[in-house]
Design a protein around this motif. Sequence first.
Motif, PDB file in Angstrom:
ATOM      1  N   MET A 129      25.217  40.490  89.485  1.00 60.32           N
ATOM      2  CA  MET A 129      25.898  40.153  88.244  1.00 60.32           C
ATOM      3  C   MET A 129      24.986  40.463  87.068  1.00 60.32           C
ATOM      4  N   THR A 130      25.546  41.029  86.038  1.00 58.52           N
ATOM      5  CA  THR A 130      24.787  41.416  84.858  1.00 58.52           C
ATOM      6  C   THR A 130      24.503  40.212  83.965  1.00 58.52           C
ATOM      7  N   TYR A 131      23.263  40.139  83.516  1.00 56.70           N
ATOM      8  CA  TYR A 131      22.840  39.102  82.583  1.00 56.70           C
ATOM      9  C   TYR A 131      22.902  39.660  81.168  1.00 56.70           C
ATOM     10  N   ARG A 132      23.128  38.789  80.198  1.00 55.72           N
ATOM     11  CA  ARG A 132      23.157  39.169  78.789  1.00 55.72           C
ATOM     12  C   ARG A 132      21.762  38.967  78.209  1.00 55.72           C
ATOM     13  N   LEU A 133      21.267  39.948  77.457  1.00 50.94           N
ATOM     14  CA  LEU A 133      19.935  39.886  76.866  1.00 50.94           C
ATOM     15  C   LEU A 133      20.004  39.202  75.504  1.00 50.94           C
ATOM     16  N   LYS A 134      19.080  38.269  75.278  1.00 47.08           N
ATOM     17  CA  LYS A 134      18.987  37.569  73.993  1.00 47.08           C
ATOM     18  C   LYS A 134      17.589  37.791  73.421  1.00 47.08           C
ATOM     19  N   TYR A 135      17.534  38.166  72.166  1.00 52.44           N
ATOM     20  CA  TYR A 135      16.294  38.397  71.423  1.00 52.44           C
ATOM     21  C   TYR A 135      16.231  37.436  70.255  1.00 52.44           C
ATOM     22  N   ASP A 136      15.028  37.071  69.841  1.00 55.66           N
ATOM     23  CA  ASP A 136      14.914  36.455  68.529  1.00 55.66           C
ATOM     24  C   ASP A 136      14.508  37.570  67.557  1.00 55.66           C
ATOM     25  N   LEU A 137      14.518  37.284  66.287  1.00 59.66           N
ATOM     26  CA  LEU A 137      14.243  38.321  65.291  1.00 59.66           C
ATOM     27  C   LEU A 137      12.841  38.893  65.400  1.00 59.66           C
ATOM     28  N   ALA A 138      11.856  38.063  65.740  1.00 56.82           N
ATOM     29  CA  ALA A 138      10.478  38.544  65.844  1.00 56.82           C
ATOM     30  C   ALA A 138      10.325  39.535  66.995  1.00 56.82           C
ATOM     31  N   ALA A 139      10.902  39.219  68.146  1.00 54.19           N
ATOM     32  CA  ALA A 139      10.817  40.131  69.289  1.00 54.19           C
ATOM     33  C   ALA A 139      11.573  41.422  68.997  1.00 54.19           C
ATOM     34  N   GLU A 140      12.706  41.305  68.368  1.00 46.89           N
ATOM     35  CA  GLU A 140      13.483  42.498  68.024  1.00 46.89           C
ATOM     36  C   GLU A 140      12.701  43.390  67.057  1.00 46.89           C
ATOM     37  N   ALA A 141      11.992  42.791  66.124  1.00 43.95           N
ATOM     38  CA  ALA A 141      11.193  43.560  65.166  1.00 43.95           C
ATOM     39  C   ALA A 141      10.069  44.313  65.868  1.00 43.95           C
ATOM     40  N   VAL A 142       9.431  43.674  66.843  1.00 44.76           N
ATOM     41  CA  VAL A 142       8.376  44.348  67.604  1.00 44.76           C
ATOM     42  C   VAL A 142       8.965  45.530  68.357  1.00 44.76           C
ATOM     43  N   HIS A 143      10.090  45.318  69.024  1.00 44.06           N
ATOM     44  CA  HIS A 143      10.733  46.403  69.774  1.00 44.06           C
ATOM     45  C   HIS A 143      11.118  47.545  68.839  1.00 44.06           C
ATOM     46  N   LEU A 186      12.951  34.298  79.835  1.00 48.05           N
ATOM     47  CA  LEU A 186      13.521  33.067  80.382  1.00 48.05           C
ATOM     48  C   LEU A 186      14.834  33.449  81.043  1.00 48.05           C
ATOM     49  N   VAL A 187      14.959  33.188  82.343  1.00 49.80           N
ATOM     50  CA  VAL A 187      16.160  33.529  83.098  1.00 49.80           C
ATOM     51  C   VAL A 187      17.088  32.325  83.097  1.00 49.80           C
ATOM     52  N   GLY A 188      18.229  32.480  82.459  1.00 53.66           N
ATOM     53  CA  GLY A 188      19.241  31.433  82.444  1.00 53.66           C
ATOM     54  C   GLY A 188      20.265  31.716  83.527  1.00 53.66           C
ATOM     55  N   GLN A 189      20.044  31.154  84.701  1.00 54.19           N
ATOM     56  CA  GLN A 189      20.907  31.477  85.831  1.00 54.19           C
ATOM     57  C   GLN A 189      22.322  30.938  85.651  1.00 54.19           C
ATOM     58  N   VAL A 190      22.478  29.798  85.036  1.00 56.76           N
ATOM     59  CA  VAL A 190      23.804  29.230  84.826  1.00 56.76           C
ATOM     60  C   VAL A 190      24.547  30.003  83.729  1.00 56.76           C
ATOM     61  N   THR A 191      23.850  30.318  82.644  1.00 58.65           N
ATOM     62  CA  THR A 191      24.472  31.010  81.511  1.00 58.65           C
ATOM     63  C   THR A 191      24.454  32.524  81.662  1.00 58.65           C
ATOM     64  N   LYS A 192      23.752  33.026  82.687  1.00 55.21           N
ATOM     65  CA  LYS A 192      23.613  34.464  82.931  1.00 55.21           C
ATOM     66  C   LYS A 192      23.035  35.176  81.708  1.00 55.21           C
ATOM     67  N   THR A 193      21.933  34.595  81.187  1.00 56.99           N
ATOM     68  CA  THR A 193      21.247  35.196  80.044  1.00 56.99           C
ATOM     69  C   THR A 193      19.779  35.423  80.378  1.00 56.99           C
ATOM     70  N   LEU A 194      19.215  36.455  79.765  1.00 54.67           N
ATOM     71  CA  LEU A 194      17.776  36.711  79.774  1.00 54.67           C
ATOM     72  C   LEU A 194      17.319  36.588  78.333  1.00 54.67           C
ATOM     73  N   THR A 195      16.476  35.632  78.065  1.00 52.02           N
ATOM     74  CA  THR A 195      15.991  35.411  76.707  1.00 52.02           C
ATOM     75  C   THR A 195      14.562  35.918  76.606  1.00 52.02           C
ATOM     76  N   VAL A 196      14.327  36.809  75.641  1.00 52.99           N
ATOM     77  CA  VAL A 196      12.976  37.308  75.396  1.00 52.99           C
ATOM     78  C   VAL A 196      12.229  36.208  74.631  1.00 52.99           C
ATOM     79  N   LEU A 197      11.248  35.614  75.293  1.00 51.53           N
ATOM     80  CA  LEU A 197      10.443  34.567  74.658  1.00 51.53           C
ATOM     81  C   LEU A 197       9.294  35.158  73.868  1.00 51.53           C
ATOM     82  N   GLN A 198       8.727  36.254  74.397  1.00 49.98           N
ATOM     83  CA  GLN A 198       7.593  36.901  73.728  1.00 49.98           C
ATOM     84  C   GLN A 198       7.595  38.368  74.101  1.00 49.98           C
ATOM     85  N   LEU A 199       7.307  39.221  73.123  1.00 50.14           N
ATOM     86  CA  LEU A 199       7.206  40.653  73.347  1.00 50.14           C
ATOM     87  C   LEU A 199       5.926  41.116  72.676  1.00 50.14           C
TER      88      LEU A 199
END
Length: 81
Positions: free
Chosen positions: A1-15, A64-77
């Motif tokens: 099952m595909t997980y949804r990727l979540k970024y905060d603004l700081a990680a997105e800026a680095v990417h 951070l793997v959210g198995q219930v919510t099926k999300t991957l949250t970028v905590l640090q990049l």
Amino acid sequence: MTYRLKYDLAAEAVHDAMPPAASERLSLALAAACEDPIGATEPYGEDDGVVRMLVTEHAIVVLLVGQVTKTLTVLQLSYTG
């Protein structure tokens, strides 16, 4: 099952600031992690299946793997150059 990727603004800026080739490799690695979060990543410290690390040639990502919510949250990049 595909997980949804979540970024905060700081990680997105680095990417966004990464050179194109490094950014593309990271994007592909993150896409693979969305398909298989455990198989495409490494444990971060104790292998609890929740906090994982993704390492590419030029980046280190803590997820951070959210198995219930099926999300991957970028905590640090971190771009390693």
